[in-house]
Scaffold this motif. Structure first.
Motif, PDB file in Angstrom:
ATOM      1  N   ALA A  60      73.665  34.910 -26.583  1.00  0.00           N
ATOM      2  CA  ALA A  60      73.051  34.876 -25.250  1.00  0.00           C
ATOM      3  C   ALA A  60      72.566  36.284 -24.910  1.00  0.00           C
ATOM      4  N   ASN A  61      71.268  36.401 -24.656  1.00  0.00           N
ATOM      5  CA  ASN A  61      70.710  37.733 -24.395  1.00  0.00           C
ATOM      6  C   ASN A  61      70.346  37.953 -22.930  1.00  0.00           C
ATOM      7  N   PHE A  62      70.787  37.053 -22.039  1.00  0.00           N
ATOM      8  CA  PHE A  62      70.493  37.182 -20.609  1.00  0.00           C
ATOM      9  C   PHE A  62      71.779  36.948 -19.822  1.00  0.00           C
ATOM     10  N   ILE A  63      72.247  38.006 -19.156  1.00  0.00           N
ATOM     11  CA  ILE A  63      73.440  37.915 -18.308  1.00  0.00           C
ATOM     12  C   ILE A  63      73.002  37.985 -16.856  1.00  0.00           C
TER      13      ILE A  63
ATOM     14  N   HIS B 181      71.925  45.440 -28.454  1.00  0.00           N
ATOM     15  CA  HIS B 181      71.790  43.993 -28.635  1.00  0.00           C
ATOM     16  C   HIS B 181      70.678  43.394 -27.782  1.00  0.00           C
ATOM     17  N   ASN B 182      69.872  44.263 -27.191  1.00  0.00           N
ATOM     18  CA  ASN B 182      68.707  43.830 -26.412  1.00  0.00           C
ATOM     19  C   ASN B 182      69.096  42.789 -25.362  1.00  0.00           C
ATOM     20  N   ILE B 183      70.152  43.074 -24.618  1.00  0.00           N
ATOM     21  CA  ILE B 183      70.649  42.148 -23.601  1.00  0.00           C
ATOM     22  C   ILE B 183      70.119  42.555 -22.235  1.00  0.00           C
ATOM     23  N   VAL B 184      69.572  41.589 -21.532  1.00  0.00           N
ATOM     24  CA  VAL B 184      69.053  41.798 -20.188  1.00  0.00           C
ATOM     25  C   VAL B 184      70.145  41.445 -19.181  1.00  0.00           C
ATOM     26  N   VAL B 185      70.336  42.305 -18.192  1.00  0.00           N
ATOM     27  CA  VAL B 185      71.269  42.017 -17.101  1.00  0.00           C
ATOM     28  C   VAL B 185      70.493  42.008 -15.793  1.00  0.00           C
ATOM     29  N   TRP B 186      70.586  40.890 -15.093  1.00  0.00           N
ATOM     30  CA  TRP B 186      69.982  40.769 -13.760  1.00  0.00           C
ATOM     31  C   TRP B 186      71.081  40.534 -12.743  1.00  0.00           C
ATOM     32  N   ARG B 187      71.058  41.304 -11.690  1.00  0.00           N
ATOM     33  CA  ARG B 187      71.997  41.053 -10.602  1.00  0.00           C
ATOM     34  C   ARG B 187      71.380  40.044  -9.636  1.00  0.00           C
ATOM     35  N   ASN B 188      72.063  38.939  -9.433  1.00  0.00           N
ATOM     36  CA  ASN B 188      71.622  37.930  -8.475  1.00  0.00           C
ATOM     37  C   ASN B 188      72.654  37.877  -7.353  1.00  0.00           C
ATOM     38  N   HIS B 189      72.464  38.718  -6.384  1.00  0.00           N
ATOM     39  CA  HIS B 189      73.382  38.788  -5.245  1.00  0.00           C
ATOM     40  C   HIS B 189      72.712  38.325  -3.961  1.00  0.00           C
ATOM     41  N   ASP B 190      71.677  39.024  -3.560  1.00  0.00           N
ATOM     42  CA  ASP B 190      71.029  38.727  -2.280  1.00  0.00           C
ATOM     43  C   ASP B 190      70.350  37.359  -2.294  1.00  0.00           C
TER      44      ASP B 190
END
Length: 310
Positions: A106-109, A142-151
């Motif tokens: 999984a490359n999207f957190i 590992h080319n992993i994208v992290v997006w914060r989904n808070h607001d």
């Protein structure tokens, strides 16, 4: 995690005052049927190579008033253009969660809270820090994208974090029209309520103020970090038997409840912990992704509390 700045104030507005819904309702066959008129129907084509940006944009447009001009919901690593191989939802993109994501291909957190130890994820002050450098290098390798989904998850109608928590507690039928009060039926003692919360949320221990034998019917539920002023004002406005919250500053709400009891009020307090009170929101996010992007494997990984009890 409240901050005494404009971002913090805006953040709490998303939680305390959800805007009116916009868009189309989901189809009745969906597990989200009747959940929110703002969530549009349909899924992305199975054969399409889905990018991080496409997933972000589809969720963001569900929040009334989006996109927000002042938000912490930005990419913390990687690019919008990365084609998604798998998704992990979680409260924190910890090193342990990152390693599990790698094992799952999984490359999207999608994380609800900060990745780099401060509300806005500023990193200049951490450039020489070994822990930060290790984590950032692991994500890059590992080319992993992290997006914060808070607001945005707090901004949808109803609040996605609250919905996830209420669903896990099974309190939907108790919800008052103001969406913060839950009238338990039948009422239960404070001790029994604490036991119920611990069992349903898998909590080892909670902090509380009150008489364990007090009858609790009217519950004020404020997950996460509402801040002392908002918690105290909400108590004054709703007059609950008990406030169940995520976290408190011990010198604010806890002292107010102590004084309220000394003044003769039958008011109790249960502190669940910030993480455990909002973790169900990441499960809500996983279910939304599984519905909208069924061809992409989505896994919810709980982070659990960073603190242990002795």
């Amino acid at each position: 995690m409240p901050r005494e700045n404009n971002t913090s104030i805006n953040r709490r507005k998303f939680i305390a005052q959800v805007a009116t819904a916009a868009g189309s309702a989901v189809v009745l066959a969906s597990p989200f049927a009747g959940f929110a008129a703002g969530f549009s129907a349909g899924t992305m084509p199975v054969q399409e190579r889905i990018t991080v940006g496409q997933i972000m944009d589809l969720f963001i447009k569900q929040a009334p008033g989006a996109p927000f001009s002042n938000t912490v919901d930005t990419l913390k690593s990687g690019s919008r253009d990365v084609v998604v191989t798998g998704i992990v939802t979680t409260m924190f993109a910890t090193v342990e969660v990152i390693r599990k994501a790698i094992a799952l291909n999984a490359n999207f957190i999608i994380a609800h809270e900060p990745t780099f130890y401060n509300h806005t994820d500023e990193t200049a002050w951490l450039e020489k820090d070994d822990v930060y450098r290790y984590k950032a290098a692991l994500l890059k390798k590992h080319n992993i994208v992290v997006w914060r989904n808070h607001d945005y998850i707090h901004g949808v109608k109803p609040d996605g974090v609250r919905k996830g928590l209420v669903d896990q507690l099974g309190w939907q039928r108790f919800e008052d029209s103001n969406h913060v009060i839950y009238n338990l039926s039948p009422a239960m003692t404070l001790k029994a309520l604490i036991g119920n919360l611990k069992q349903k949320l898998n909590i080892e221990a909670v902090r509380y103020i009150g008489d364990p034998e007090q009858q609790c019917k009217k519950v004020l539920l404020l997950p996460g970090a509402y801040g002392g002023k908002n918690q105290i004002q909400s108590i004054g406005n709703t007059q609950p038997d008990v406030l169940v919250c995520g976290e408190v500053s011990e010198w604010e709400t806890a002292e107010y409840v102590r004084d309220a009891r000394a003044a003769g009020k039958q008011l109790s307090l249960i502190v669940l912990g910030h993480i455990v009170s909002e973790e169900p929101g990441s499960e809500f996010m996983a279910k939304w992704l599984q519905e909208k992007f069924p061809a992409i494997k989505t896994t919810h990984i709980p982070t659990g509390s960073s603190l242990s009890f002795l």
